[in-house]
Design a protein around this motif. Structure first.
Motif, mmCIF file in Angstrom:
data_model
loop_
_atom_site.group_PDB
_atom_site.id
_atom_site.type_symbol
_atom_site.label_atom_id
_atom_site.label_comp_id
_atom_site.label_asym_id
_atom_site.label_seq_id
_atom_site.Cartn_x
_atom_site.Cartn_y
_atom_site.Cartn_z
ATOM 1 N N VAL A 114 0.863 -1.188 0.000
ATOM 2 C CA VAL A 114 0.000 0.000 0.000
ATOM 3 C C VAL A 114 0.897 1.233 0.000
ATOM 4 O O VAL A 114 1.599 1.508 0.973
ATOM 5 N N ASN A 115 0.882 1.952 -1.108
ATOM 6 C CA ASN A 115 1.736 3.121 -1.271
ATOM 7 C C ASN A 115 0.922 4.396 -1.068
ATOM 8 O O ASN A 115 -0.080 4.605 -1.758
ATOM 9 N N ILE A 116 1.364 5.227 -0.139
ATOM 10 C CA ILE A 116 0.620 6.454 0.146
ATOM 11 C C ILE A 116 1.113 7.539 -0.789
ATOM 12 O O ILE A 116 2.166 8.128 -0.595
ATOM 13 N N SER A 117 0.313 7.756 -1.811
ATOM 14 C CA SER A 117 0.606 8.807 -2.775
ATOM 15 C C SER A 117 -0.161 10.056 -2.357
ATOM 16 O O SER A 117 -0.162 10.421 -1.182
ATOM 17 N N SER A 118 -0.845 10.697 -3.270
ATOM 18 C CA SER A 118 -1.564 11.932 -2.979
ATOM 19 C C SER A 118 -2.329 12.336 -4.230
ATOM 20 O O SER A 118 -1.953 11.942 -5.348
ATOM 21 N N VAL A 119 -3.399 13.126 -4.053
ATOM 22 C CA VAL A 119 -3.987 13.740 -5.241
ATOM 23 C C VAL A 119 -2.929 14.596 -5.928
ATOM 24 O O VAL A 119 -3.003 14.881 -7.125
ATOM 25 N N GLY A 120 -1.897 14.985 -5.155
ATOM 26 C CA GLY A 120 -0.785 15.755 -5.689
ATOM 27 C C GLY A 120 0.074 14.987 -6.670
ATOM 28 O O GLY A 120 1.024 15.549 -7.227
ATOM 29 N N GLY A 121 -0.234 13.718 -6.903
ATOM 30 C CA GLY A 121 0.423 12.987 -7.973
ATOM 31 C C GLY A 121 -0.151 13.361 -9.324
ATOM 32 O O GLY A 121 0.435 13.036 -10.365
ATOM 33 N N ILE A 161 5.697 7.541 -7.614
ATOM 34 C CA ILE A 161 5.310 6.354 -6.849
ATOM 35 C C ILE A 161 4.061 5.714 -7.441
ATOM 36 O O ILE A 161 3.882 4.490 -7.379
ATOM 37 N N GLN A 162 3.208 6.510 -8.070
ATOM 38 C CA GLN A 162 2.014 5.947 -8.697
ATOM 39 C C GLN A 162 2.371 5.120 -9.929
ATOM 40 O O GLN A 162 1.875 3.997 -10.101
ATOM 41 N N VAL A 169 -1.012 -1.113 -4.553
ATOM 42 C CA VAL A 169 -2.079 -0.124 -4.733
ATOM 43 C C VAL A 169 -1.650 1.217 -4.133
ATOM 44 O O VAL A 169 -0.689 1.289 -3.357
ATOM 45 N N CYS A 170 -2.376 2.257 -4.487
ATOM 46 C CA CYS A 170 -2.081 3.597 -3.969
ATOM 47 C C CYS A 170 -3.286 4.181 -3.238
ATOM 48 O O CYS A 170 -4.434 4.050 -3.695
ATOM 49 N N VAL A 171 -3.011 4.837 -2.130
ATOM 50 C CA VAL A 171 -3.997 5.664 -1.441
ATOM 51 C C VAL A 171 -3.645 7.110 -1.766
ATOM 52 O O VAL A 171 -2.492 7.521 -1.647
ATOM 53 N N ASN A 172 -4.641 7.885 -2.188
ATOM 54 C CA ASN A 172 -4.406 9.254 -2.651
ATOM 55 C C ASN A 172 -5.187 10.267 -1.810
ATOM 56 O O ASN A 172 -6.251 10.730 -2.221
ATOM 57 N N GLU A 174 -8.556 -2.029 -5.503
ATOM 58 C CA GLU A 174 -8.488 -1.059 -6.584
ATOM 59 C C GLU A 174 -7.053 -0.543 -6.685
ATOM 60 O O GLU A 174 -6.267 -0.666 -5.743
ATOM 61 N N LEU A 175 -6.726 0.060 -7.821
ATOM 62 C CA LEU A 175 -5.392 0.629 -7.962
ATOM 63 C C LEU A 175 -5.271 1.958 -7.229
ATOM 64 O O LEU A 175 -4.175 2.359 -6.830
ATOM 65 N N ARG A 176 -6.390 2.672 -7.054
ATOM 66 C CA ARG A 176 -6.398 3.972 -6.382
ATOM 67 C C ARG A 176 -7.516 4.020 -5.343
ATOM 68 O O ARG A 176 -8.629 3.547 -5.595
ATOM 69 N N TYR A 177 -7.203 4.641 -4.206
ATOM 70 C CA TYR A 177 -8.199 4.881 -3.163
ATOM 71 C C TYR A 177 -8.227 6.370 -2.857
ATOM 72 O O TYR A 177 -7.201 6.953 -2.492
ATOM 73 N N TYR A 178 -9.402 6.973 -3.030
ATOM 74 C CA TYR A 178 -9.601 8.394 -2.725
ATOM 75 C C TYR A 178 -10.537 8.517 -1.537
ATOM 76 O O TYR A 178 -11.432 7.684 -1.340
ATOM 77 N N HIS A 179 -10.346 9.570 -0.753
ATOM 78 C CA HIS A 179 -11.177 9.728 0.440
ATOM 79 C C HIS A 179 -12.557 10.275 0.110
ATOM 80 O O HIS A 179 -13.531 9.938 0.773
ATOM 81 N N SER A 180 -12.630 11.130 -0.900
ATOM 82 C CA SER A 180 -13.909 11.788 -1.182
ATOM 83 C C SER A 180 -14.150 11.883 -2.681
ATOM 84 O O SER A 180 -13.223 11.768 -3.497
ATOM 85 N N ILE A 181 -15.412 12.122 -3.032
ATOM 86 C CA ILE A 181 -15.767 12.339 -4.435
ATOM 87 C C ILE A 181 -15.083 13.595 -4.940
ATOM 88 O O ILE A 181 -14.637 13.655 -6.094
ATOM 89 N N GLY A 182 -14.954 14.609 -4.073
ATOM 90 C CA GLY A 182 -14.288 15.846 -4.465
ATOM 91 C C GLY A 182 -12.843 15.607 -4.880
ATOM 92 O O GLY A 182 -12.373 16.159 -5.879
ATOM 93 N N ASP A 183 -12.133 14.772 -4.114
ATOM 94 C CA ASP A 183 -10.749 14.441 -4.462
ATOM 95 C C ASP A 183 -10.685 13.732 -5.814
ATOM 96 O O ASP A 183 -9.833 14.021 -6.657
ATOM 97 N N ARG A 184 -11.586 12.796 -6.005
ATOM 98 C CA ARG A 184 -11.601 12.024 -7.249
ATOM 99 C C ARG A 184 -11.902 12.927 -8.453
ATOM 100 O O ARG A 184 -11.263 12.820 -9.504
ATOM 101 N N MET A 185 -12.866 13.842 -8.286
ATOM 102 C CA MET A 185 -13.237 14.730 -9.387
ATOM 103 C C MET A 185 -12.120 15.713 -9.701
ATOM 104 O O MET A 185 -11.883 16.046 -10.872
#
Length: 273
Positions: free
Chosen positions: A129-136, A153-154, A172-175, A239-250
């Motif tokens: 589990v790799n902690i990335s960021s929406v900043g990727g 890292i992604q 996988v990555c958590v963003n 999943e390959l990516r995990y986002y905390h919120s719909i806002g982050d994903r959008m």
């Protein structure tokens, strides 16, 4: 090792999301090996084994992995969480600091993963589990090298997953997006430290600081984001990516699909802070 016990190794476990993930996994009866430079800040609750770890040091990484394997014989999940923001003008940040940013945020995760994978392959299961960021995907001024490490890292994680899935292992990555933690203040402190004397970028640093102070007030807590770590570590079909919120994903979708639109929006915000 106890029968049916699960073993997780977490880096950057002394504060923020790493600390909260350490407590969460322990509360769910995992054996948690929590690594950080500041071992004194890691809790010693039942199920938590604090270990000194500097992910920029190869000997430290090897000692961390060797200790876990000697005591448990396996590592079910590795959470590559250690990281920070070496913020500042791309022109002015010293190369030594840039290298440190990559050593901490990227190369440390790579080395620990290489050390752990042989055992995961022999067991036929494992999760990285790799902690990335929406900043990727998205970006702001002053974060050139931080964003570069998260993008790196992604891409690395995705390629790794194609290679190790055949052995029952997934990468996988958590963003996370904005977070209520010390990350923001540390990044801004670094931005000011990295300014050269009479820097032409000083006004930009002041502007970004105001913007960060507004944005990071409304983010989720580290404890809330630790839940995303746990989901990424335990999902039967990850999943390959995990986002905390719909806002982050959008936000990520806009930046990926419409890079000019993201830039225009960013410029607008900076002008109106």
């Amino acid at each position: 090792m106890k029968d049916n016990s699960r073993v997780v190794a977490i880096t950057g476990a002394s504060n923020g999301m790493g600390l909260e993930a350490t407590k969460l996994f322990a509360s769910k009866d995992w054996i948690v090996y929590a690594g950080a430079r500041r071992v004194d800040k890691i809790p010693t609750d039942e199920g938590i084994i604090p270990l000194a770890l500097d992910v920029t040091n190869s000997a430290s990484n090897r000692a961390f992995v060797d200790r876990i394997l000697a005591e448990q014989g396996q590592i079910d999940v590795l959470i590559n969480n250690a990281g920070y923001g070496e913020y500042g003008p791309a022109e002015e940040i010293p190369m030594a600091n840039i290298r440190k940013q990559f050593e901490t945020n990227f190369f440390g995760a790579v080395e620990l993963t290489q050390l752990i994978l042989p055992t995961m392959r022999s067991k036929g299961f494992g999760r990285i589990v790799n902690i990335s960021s929406v900043g990727g995907y998205v970006y702001t001024p002053l974060g050139a090298y931080y964003h570069a490490t998260k993008a790196a890292i992604q891409q690395w994680s995705d390629v790794l997953d194609t290679e190790v899935a055949q052995f029952g292992i997934h990468s996988v990555c958590v963003n996370p997006g904005s977070t209520k933690s010390d990350w923001n203040s540390i990044a801004l402190e670094n931005a000011e430290k990295n300014l050269q004397a009479d820097s032409p970028y000083a006004p930009l640093v002041a502007t970004v600081k105001k913007g960060f102070e507004r944005v990071y007030k409304g983010g989720p807590t580290s404890a809330e984001l630790a839940q995303d770590f746990y989901k990424a570590a335990t999902a039967s079909k990850p999943e390959l990516r995990y986002y905390h919120s719909i806002g982050d994903r959008m936000m990520v979708r806009v930046a990926k699909a419409h890079p000019k639109l993201w830039r225009k929006g960013l410029d607008f915000v900076l002008k109106h802070i």
